[in-house]
Design a protein around this motif. Structure first.
Motif, PDB file in Angstrom:
ATOM      1  N   VAL A 105       4.488  18.442  57.501  1.00 49.85           N
ATOM      2  CA  VAL A 105       4.166  17.871  56.192  1.00 49.85           C
ATOM      3  C   VAL A 105       4.633  18.032  55.264  1.00 49.85           C
ATOM      4  O   VAL A 105       5.192  18.294  54.848  1.00 49.85           O
ATOM      5  CB  VAL A 105       2.834  18.686  56.388  1.00 49.85           C
ATOM      6  CG1 VAL A 105       1.384  17.676  56.061  1.00 49.85           C
ATOM      7  CG2 VAL A 105       2.422  18.818  58.157  1.00 49.85           C
ATOM      8  N   CYS A 106       4.819  16.536  54.937  1.00 53.46           N
ATOM      9  CA  CYS A 106       5.645  15.715  52.943  1.00 53.46           C
ATOM     10  C   CYS A 106       4.367  15.435  52.440  1.00 53.46           C
ATOM     11  O   CYS A 106       3.526  14.138  53.263  1.00 53.46           O
ATOM     12  CB  CYS A 106       6.446  15.433  53.787  1.00 53.46           C
ATOM     13  SG  CYS A 106       7.544  15.369  54.593  1.00 53.46           S
ATOM     14  N   LEU A 150      11.613  26.292  53.572  1.00 53.69           N
ATOM     15  CA  LEU A 150      11.932  24.982  52.712  1.00 53.69           C
ATOM     16  C   LEU A 150      13.525  25.989  51.452  1.00 53.69           C
ATOM     17  O   LEU A 150      13.501  25.283  50.286  1.00 53.69           O
ATOM     18  CB  LEU A 150      10.768  24.923  51.627  1.00 53.69           C
ATOM     19  CG  LEU A 150       9.770  24.482  52.109  1.00 53.69           C
ATOM     20  CD1 LEU A 150       8.607  24.146  51.124  1.00 53.69           C
ATOM     21  CD2 LEU A 150       9.767  22.858  52.373  1.00 53.69           C
ATOM     22  N   THR A 151      13.415  26.954  51.109  1.00 55.02           N
ATOM     23  CA  THR A 151      15.078  26.959  51.141  1.00 55.02           C
ATOM     24  C   THR A 151      16.332  26.539  51.318  1.00 55.02           C
ATOM     25  O   THR A 151      17.299  26.435  50.933  1.00 55.02           O
ATOM     26  CB  THR A 151      15.581  28.406  51.174  1.00 55.02           C
ATOM     27  OG1 THR A 151      15.639  28.445  53.012  1.00 55.02           O
ATOM     28  CG2 THR A 151      13.834  29.612  50.750  1.00 55.02           C
ATOM     29  N   HIS A 152      16.164  25.685  51.881  1.00 54.27           N
ATOM     30  CA  HIS A 152      16.267  24.844  52.956  1.00 54.27           C
ATOM     31  C   HIS A 152      16.068  23.331  52.690  1.00 54.27           C
ATOM     32  O   HIS A 152      16.352  22.777  53.670  1.00 54.27           O
ATOM     33  CB  HIS A 152      17.217  24.747  54.347  1.00 54.27           C
ATOM     34  CG  HIS A 152      18.683  26.254  54.426  1.00 54.27           C
ATOM     35  ND1 HIS A 152      17.848  27.676  54.085  1.00 54.27           N
ATOM     36  CD2 HIS A 152      19.459  26.923  54.145  1.00 54.27           C
ATOM     37  CE1 HIS A 152      18.490  28.728  53.598  1.00 54.27           C
ATOM     38  NE2 HIS A 152      19.998  27.359  53.791  1.00 54.27           N
ATOM     39  N   GLU A 153      15.003  22.534  51.925  1.00 57.29           N
ATOM     40  CA  GLU A 153      14.448  21.750  52.077  1.00 57.29           C
ATOM     41  C   GLU A 153      15.064  20.312  51.779  1.00 57.29           C
ATOM     42  O   GLU A 153      15.578  19.656  52.832  1.00 57.29           O
ATOM     43  CB  GLU A 153      13.407  21.883  50.817  1.00 57.29           C
ATOM     44  CG  GLU A 153      12.522  20.318  50.733  1.00 57.29           C
ATOM     45  CD  GLU A 153      11.840  19.588  49.579  1.00 57.29           C
ATOM     46  OE1 GLU A 153      11.224  19.077  49.932  1.00 57.29           O
ATOM     47  OE2 GLU A 153      11.902  20.772  48.899  1.00 57.29           O
ATOM     48  N   ILE A 162      14.975  12.368  55.547  1.00 54.85           N
ATOM     49  CA  ILE A 162      13.624  11.757  54.866  1.00 54.85           C
ATOM     50  C   ILE A 162      14.630  11.634  53.336  1.00 54.85           C
ATOM     51  O   ILE A 162      15.127  12.237  52.569  1.00 54.85           O
ATOM     52  CB  ILE A 162      13.302  13.932  54.778  1.00 54.85           C
ATOM     53  CG1 ILE A 162      12.370  13.903  55.482  1.00 54.85           C
ATOM     54  CG2 ILE A 162      12.177  13.604  53.134  1.00 54.85           C
ATOM     55  CD1 ILE A 162      11.828  15.174  56.057  1.00 54.85           C
ATOM     56  N   PRO A 163      13.787  10.659  52.602  1.00 51.63           N
ATOM     57  CA  PRO A 163      14.478  10.560  51.000  1.00 51.63           C
ATOM     58  C   PRO A 163      13.885  11.690  50.304  1.00 51.63           C
ATOM     59  O   PRO A 163      12.465  11.123  49.997  1.00 51.63           O
ATOM     60  CB  PRO A 163      13.840   9.119  51.149  1.00 51.63           C
ATOM     61  CG  PRO A 163      12.634   9.066  51.776  1.00 51.63           C
ATOM     62  CD  PRO A 163      13.202  10.273  52.820  1.00 51.63           C
ATOM     63  N   GLN A 169       8.868  18.153  51.026  1.00 52.35           N
ATOM     64  CA  GLN A 169       8.133  18.997  52.330  1.00 52.35           C
ATOM     65  C   GLN A 169       7.233  20.045  52.173  1.00 52.35           C
ATOM     66  O   GLN A 169       7.808  20.813  51.061  1.00 52.35           O
ATOM     67  CB  GLN A 169      10.117  19.572  53.008  1.00 52.35           C
ATOM     68  CG  GLN A 169      10.228  18.366  53.543  1.00 52.35           C
ATOM     69  CD  GLN A 169      11.920  19.135  54.167  1.00 52.35           C
ATOM     70  OE1 GLN A 169      11.606  20.085  54.449  1.00 52.35           O
ATOM     71  NE2 GLN A 169      12.499  18.435  53.307  1.00 52.35           N
ATOM     72  N   VAL A 170       5.960  20.118  52.342  1.00 51.33           N
ATOM     73  CA  VAL A 170       5.223  21.274  51.800  1.00 51.33           C
ATOM     74  C   VAL A 170       4.611  21.892  53.216  1.00 51.33           C
ATOM     75  O   VAL A 170       4.273  23.769  52.633  1.00 51.33           O
ATOM     76  CB  VAL A 170       3.899  20.523  51.569  1.00 51.33           C
ATOM     77  CG1 VAL A 170       3.913  19.786  49.861  1.00 51.33           C
ATOM     78  CG2 VAL A 170       2.547  19.859  52.348  1.00 51.33           C
ATOM     79  N   ALA A 171       4.748  21.910  54.323  1.00 46.08           N
ATOM     80  CA  ALA A 171       4.778  22.710  55.307  1.00 46.08           C
ATOM     81  C   ALA A 171       5.275  22.742  56.658  1.00 46.08           C
ATOM     82  O   ALA A 171       5.312  20.976  56.943  1.00 46.08           O
ATOM     83  CB  ALA A 171       3.150  23.481  55.374  1.00 46.08           C
ATOM     84  N   LEU A 172       5.173  23.727  57.683  1.00 49.35           N
ATOM     85  CA  LEU A 172       6.035  22.800  59.000  1.00 49.35           C
ATOM     86  C   LEU A 172       5.458  23.776  59.730  1.00 49.35           C
ATOM     87  O   LEU A 172       5.160  25.229  59.441  1.00 49.35           O
ATOM     88  CB  LEU A 172       7.750  23.902  58.458  1.00 49.35           C
ATOM     89  CG  LEU A 172       8.051  23.973  60.604  1.00 49.35           C
ATOM     90  CD1 LEU A 172       8.192  22.208  60.250  1.00 49.35           C
ATOM     91  CD2 LEU A 172       9.131  24.666  60.437  1.00 49.35           C
ATOM     92  N   LEU A 173       4.562  23.179  60.777  1.00 46.29           N
ATOM     93  CA  LEU A 173       3.642  23.819  61.543  1.00 46.29           C
ATOM     94  C   LEU A 173       4.643  23.685  62.613  1.00 46.29           C
ATOM     95  O   LEU A 173       4.460  22.678  63.426  1.00 46.29           O
ATOM     96  CB  LEU A 173       1.923  22.976  61.590  1.00 46.29           C
ATOM     97  CG  LEU A 173       1.682  22.932  60.100  1.00 46.29           C
ATOM     98  CD1 LEU A 173       0.280  21.718  60.332  1.00 46.29           C
ATOM     99  CD2 LEU A 173       1.667  24.170  59.346  1.00 46.29           C
ATOM    100  N   PRO A 174       4.252  25.166  63.291  1.00 44.06           N
ATOM    101  CA  PRO A 174       4.889  25.906  64.668  1.00 44.06           C
ATOM    102  C   PRO A 174       3.551  25.011  65.756  1.00 44.06           C
ATOM    103  O   PRO A 174       2.814  25.835  65.718  1.00 44.06           O
ATOM    104  CB  PRO A 174       5.029  26.574  64.788  1.00 44.06           C
ATOM    105  CG  PRO A 174       4.747  27.375  63.786  1.00 44.06           C
ATOM    106  CD  PRO A 174       4.500  26.170  62.596  1.00 44.06           C
ATOM    107  N   VAL A 175       3.940  24.414  66.977  1.00 43.54           N
ATOM    108  CA  VAL A 175       2.989  24.141  67.605  1.00 43.54           C
ATOM    109  C   VAL A 175       3.088  24.214  68.726  1.00 43.54           C
ATOM    110  O   VAL A 175       3.827  23.563  69.646  1.00 43.54           O
ATOM    111  CB  VAL A 175       2.055  22.579  67.396  1.00 43.54           C
ATOM    112  CG1 VAL A 175       0.852  22.334  67.930  1.00 43.54           C
ATOM    113  CG2 VAL A 175       2.029  22.316  65.349  1.00 43.54           C
TER     114      VAL A 175
END
Length: 203
Positions: A105-106, A150-153, A162-163, A169-175
């Motif tokens: 999610v960005c 995000l330590t490697h954003e 991604i520009p 980037q605010v969240a990564l959701l594993p689904v």
């Protein structure tokens, strides 16, 4: 589930994600349509979603995640009541590459400097993350909001085109689908223990 059931049983699912169960992409798209009905400041609707199901990309991002997870834990000594949650988080870090879909999610823009503007910046994106998590759970999926990658954003932005200068980037959701019999009601302190009237007080 009733609305109240959904609100009180959606949790951070980590161990109970089933990597082998097939996903329904129409379900995922339907959940995203629900997510974008979240409120945002000035109705600017700043969100963008990157869906990642390519195994090589997932593997690289999972490696960034593990590095960030390890860095976040360095120097910390968990209390006894944190050990179970830590084991669950470590399980996800060790198995993130097996999760069939990652939703990144960005939001448009980069974080501002002042506290007031920073609050508005994130308040305009995190409600859509929660909408998405609720919608996914209602469709039988589990997920959790993670940020360790995000330590490697910057590296992730380069990997996914991604520009970076204009998109955060605010969240990564594993689904993934949930394993059958997953317990759904998380432990929570009663609201009365964390509520004050008129002035701050320690319960």
């Amino acid at each position: 589930m009733t609305d109240l059931d959904l609100l009180t049983t959606t949790r951070a699912f980590r161990r109970r994600l089933d990597p082998s169960a097939p996903l329904s992409y129409p379900d995922i798209l339907s959940c995203l349509d629900i997510a974008v009905h979240a409120p945002s400041g000035s109705n600017r609707q700043p969100w963008h979603f990157v869906l990642i199901d390519d195994p090589d990309l997932r593997s690289t991002i999972a490696d960034y995640y593990r590095q960030g997870f390890t860095r976040n834990l360095s120097g910390r000594t968990p209390t006894p009541d944190q050990l179970s949650d830590l084991a669950s988080a470590r399980h996800l870090a060790d198995h993130l590459h097996t999760i069939p879909l990652l939703i990144l999610v960005c939001t448009h823009g980069r974080p501002p400097a002042t506290a007031a503007h920073l609050a508005s910046f994130y308040a305009s994106i995190y409600p859509t993350v929660w909408n998405l998590q609720l919608a996914l759970h209602a469709h039988g999926y589990g997920t959790c909001l993670t940020t360790a990658h995000l330590t490697h954003e910057h590296e992730t932005a380069t990997l996914l085109n991604i520009p970076y200068d204009n998109i955060t980037q605010v969240a990564l959701l594993p689904v993934a689908r949930l394993h059958p019999g997953t317990p759904t009601r998380p432990r929570r302190r009663p609201a009365a223990e964390v509520t004050s009237w008129n002035r701050w007080s320690t319960p």
